[in-house]
Design an enzyme around this catalytic site. Structure first.
Site, PDB file in Angstrom:
ATOM      1  N   PRO A 295      40.620  50.785  84.029  1.00  0.00           N
ATOM      2  CG  PRO A 295      39.539  48.779  84.523  1.00  0.00           C
ATOM      3  CD  PRO A 295      39.384  50.258  84.638  1.00  0.00           C
ATOM      4  NE  ARG A 335      52.665  46.390  75.526  1.00  0.00           N
ATOM      5  CZ  ARG A 335      53.344  45.597  76.325  1.00  0.00           C
ATOM      6  NH1 ARG A 335      53.597  44.351  75.988  1.00  0.00           N
ATOM      7  NH2 ARG A 335      53.764  46.027  77.481  1.00  0.00           N
ATOM      8  CE1 TYR A 339      55.619  52.081  75.708  1.00  0.00           C
ATOM      9  CE2 TYR A 339      54.372  50.227  74.866  1.00  0.00           C
ATOM     10  CZ  TYR A 339      54.477  51.568  75.135  1.00  0.00           C
ATOM     11  OH  TYR A 339      53.422  52.386  74.854  1.00  0.00           O
ATOM     12  CB  CYS A 367      64.749  47.013  56.665  1.00  0.00           C
ATOM     13  SG  CYS A 367      66.448  47.383  56.398  1.00  0.00           S
ATOM     14  CD  GLU A 368      63.213  50.683  61.355  1.00  0.00           C
ATOM     15  OE1 GLU A 368      64.014  51.067  62.227  1.00  0.00           O
ATOM     16  OE2 GLU A 368      62.707  51.428  60.512  1.00  0.00           O
ATOM     17  CE1 TYR A 396      47.288  51.223  76.034  1.00  0.00           C
ATOM     18  CE2 TYR A 396      47.632  49.372  77.539  1.00  0.00           C
ATOM     19  CZ  TYR A 396      47.108  50.629  77.272  1.00  0.00           C
ATOM     20  OH  TYR A 396      46.408  51.301  78.254  1.00  0.00           O
TER      21      TYR A 396
HETATM   22  C1  PLP Z   1      44.538  58.328  81.980  1.00  0.00           C
HETATM   23  C2  PLP Z   1      44.654  56.874  81.749  1.00  0.00           C
HETATM   24  N1  PLP Z   1      43.755  56.058  82.298  1.00  0.00           N
HETATM   25  C3  PLP Z   1      43.810  54.717  82.114  1.00  0.00           C
HETATM   26  C4  PLP Z   1      44.822  54.145  81.374  1.00  0.00           C
HETATM   27  C5  PLP Z   1      44.829  52.670  81.211  1.00  0.00           C
HETATM   28  O1  PLP Z   1      45.964  52.089  81.715  1.00  0.00           O
HETATM   29  P1  PLP Z   1      46.082  50.506  81.761  1.00  0.00           P
HETATM   30  O2  PLP Z   1      45.844  50.007  80.389  1.00  0.00           O
HETATM   31  O3  PLP Z   1      47.463  50.258  82.209  1.00  0.00           O
HETATM   32  O4  PLP Z   1      45.068  50.021  82.722  1.00  0.00           O
HETATM   33  C6  PLP Z   1      45.798  54.960  80.800  1.00  0.00           C
HETATM   34  C7  PLP Z   1      46.909  54.368  80.054  1.00  0.00           C
HETATM   35  O5  PLP Z   1      48.040  54.671  80.203  1.00  0.00           O
HETATM   36  C8  PLP Z   1      45.717  56.369  80.988  1.00  0.00           C
HETATM   37  O6  PLP Z   1      46.611  57.192  80.447  1.00  0.00           O
END
Ligand code: PLP
Length: 441
Positions: A295, A335, A339, A367-368, A396
């Site tokens: 995670p 983000r 996204y 400026c975007e 992120y």
């Molecule tokens: C291989 C892998 N493991 C774990 C993660 C962690 O994902 P998250 O931050 O959604 O838990 C990612 C992120 O995309 C990943 O690419």
């Protein structure tokens, strides 16, 4: 929710209900984990990142408790990519976490805080030879292999260095995680992993390579996944694969279930670790296998915010919503631009909450046209020098910052035991060009 168009109407009161770590005190204004945010920019300038270590720690403890309660043999590998600050890695390592890394840089960060190489797993679809060599020499816990080609390269490097490389095969289960298409990784059309149909054959090959120790399989289907259904589909396929491999006489001792657990940016239900632990227990308990999870967002996302000041309130006509231009931008928090991500926004000063509610466009100064934080967001009227907190920015967030537009990267603060620590100063202007050279002539 898209921030590039008009947003569905949201209510900051709902945000407060779904984010109990935030309260609005009549005098102190917005508090994050009981710490008032009101005077922070006076001391540290703006914009500024704040990570609350107490929230991060309690989230880690909640996650591990959910899995331990089920008596599962579980290893938690924090996905460093979500937020790679040394203070965060150190904190989680002290709680007992291992790490999931995706580059030599992340490996070096993990070593810098003395994470035991055995607790490191290495993911990523394009690992370079020098990166693999470093990992193999250190005898890290597990390399998640993304292709047959990579497997054979690992085998060669392991042979050359006289080591045995412990590996899992990352499998692409062709399961839709039902998340944003840019963070979906488990569909056949995505570049990640070995096709499910080829998995057994490649695992057999791995078992025949002298310098390879095949531990098992790995699956990671995407990020910000809010329902257990996609996991269920993927895990059932993985359980079947483990059984097939064992039937062929192959040893399988590890199943890495990846990350992707979703959080609540507005009123979505965040992934419930107990539900996930129950799901894994139900599917895998008869396999007698060690489970890994990776995670990132779930642990660190809600523990971080970005504080920013209003630089300008700009009206383009009486009918149009005003543009609230912040001093934070897409170079700080990418983000929304990348996204179309929706982030909660809460004013900081107590007095702002006494003003009328109004639909406002919240933008960065770059400026975007994609430098947007919110469209027609219903908030108390914002004026110049007001401060706001952008919520759930711990994952992120700063890791994706750049100095685009020659904007120094913002200072990072950590709240620990309700005390404040500067964990990275604001980037200096000089450092923007320190390493640049102008060729003579
Ligand atoms: C291989 C892998 N493991 C774990 C993660 C962690 O994902 P998250 O931050 O959604 O838990 C990612 C992120 O995309 C990943 O690419």
């Amino acid at each position: 929710m898209s921030s590039s168009k008009t947003e569905p109407e949201t209510n900051y009161q709902t945000l407060l209900q779904t984010h109990p770590d935030f309260i609005i005190d009549e005098k102190k204004g917005l508090c994050f984990g009981k710490v008032p945010l009101q005077s922070l920019t006076d001391h540290y300038g703006s914009p500024v990142w704040v990570i609350n270590a107490d929230i991060l720690t309690s989230r880690f403890q909640k996650l591990s408790k959910a899995f331990l309660q089920n008596k599962m043999d579980i290893s938690i590998h924090y996905a460093v990519k979500a937020n790679d600050h040394l203070a965060i890695l150190d904190l989680l390592a002290k709680e007992g976490a291992g790490v999931d890394i995706v580059s030599l840089g992340e490996l070096k960060r993990a070593l810098k805080v003395n994470i035991n190489p055995r607790k490191i797993c290495f993911s990523g679809v394009g690992k370079r030879e020098e990166e693999l060599k470093a990992a193999i020499q250190l005898e890290i816990g597990q390399i998640n292999v993304e292709s047959r080609e990579e497997l054979h390269l690992i085998s060669k490097i392991a042979m050359d260095t006289g080591k045995k490389a412990a590996i899992c095969l990352r499998i692409n289960p062709d399961v839709d995680a039902r998340t944003h298409h840019k963070i979906t990784t488990g569909l056949a059309e995505n570049k990640f992993g070995i096709a499910y149909e080829q998995a057994l054959q490649v695992y057999k090959e791995a078992s025949q390579l002298d310098n390879i120790l095949p531990l098992g399989f790995d699956v990671h289907i995407g990020s910000q996944i809010s329902s257990v259904e996609p996991y269920k589909k993927a895990f059932l396929k993985m359980a079947k694969l483990v059984k097939q491999a064992r039937k062929e006489g192959l040893e399988v001792s590890v199943l890495d279930c990846g990350g992707g657990f979703g959080i609540s940016y507005y009123d979505e239900k965040e992934s419930d670790p107990y539900a996930l632990a129950n799901l894994m227990q139900g599917i895998f308990s008869s396999l007698n296998i060690r489970i890994c999870i990776e995670p990132g967002r779930w642990l660190v996302g809600p523990a971080g915010i970005l504080i920013s000041k209003v630089v300008r309130r700009k009206n383009n006509g009486p009918e149009a919503p005003p543009f609230i231009i912040l001093d934070a931008a897409m170079n700080d928090l990418l983000r929304p631009a990348m996204y179309d991500a929706w982030h909660g926004i809460l004013p900081i000063q107590a007095e702002i909450y006494k003003r009328p509610l109004e639909k406002q466009n919240i933008d960065g100064p770059i400026c975007e046209s994609s430098d947007i934080f919110a469209r027609q967001r219903l908030l108390p009227q914002l004026r110049e020098n007001d401060e706001i907190a952008i919520l759930d920015a711990g994952a992120y967030g700063h890791v994706m910052s750049s100095s685009y537009n020659a904007r120094p990267q913002a200072l990072q603060l950590m709240i620990k035991d309700k005390r404040l620590f500067v964990i990275k100063p604001r980037q200096t202007f000089e450092s923007l060009w320190n390493n640049e050279t102008i060729p003579n002539g």
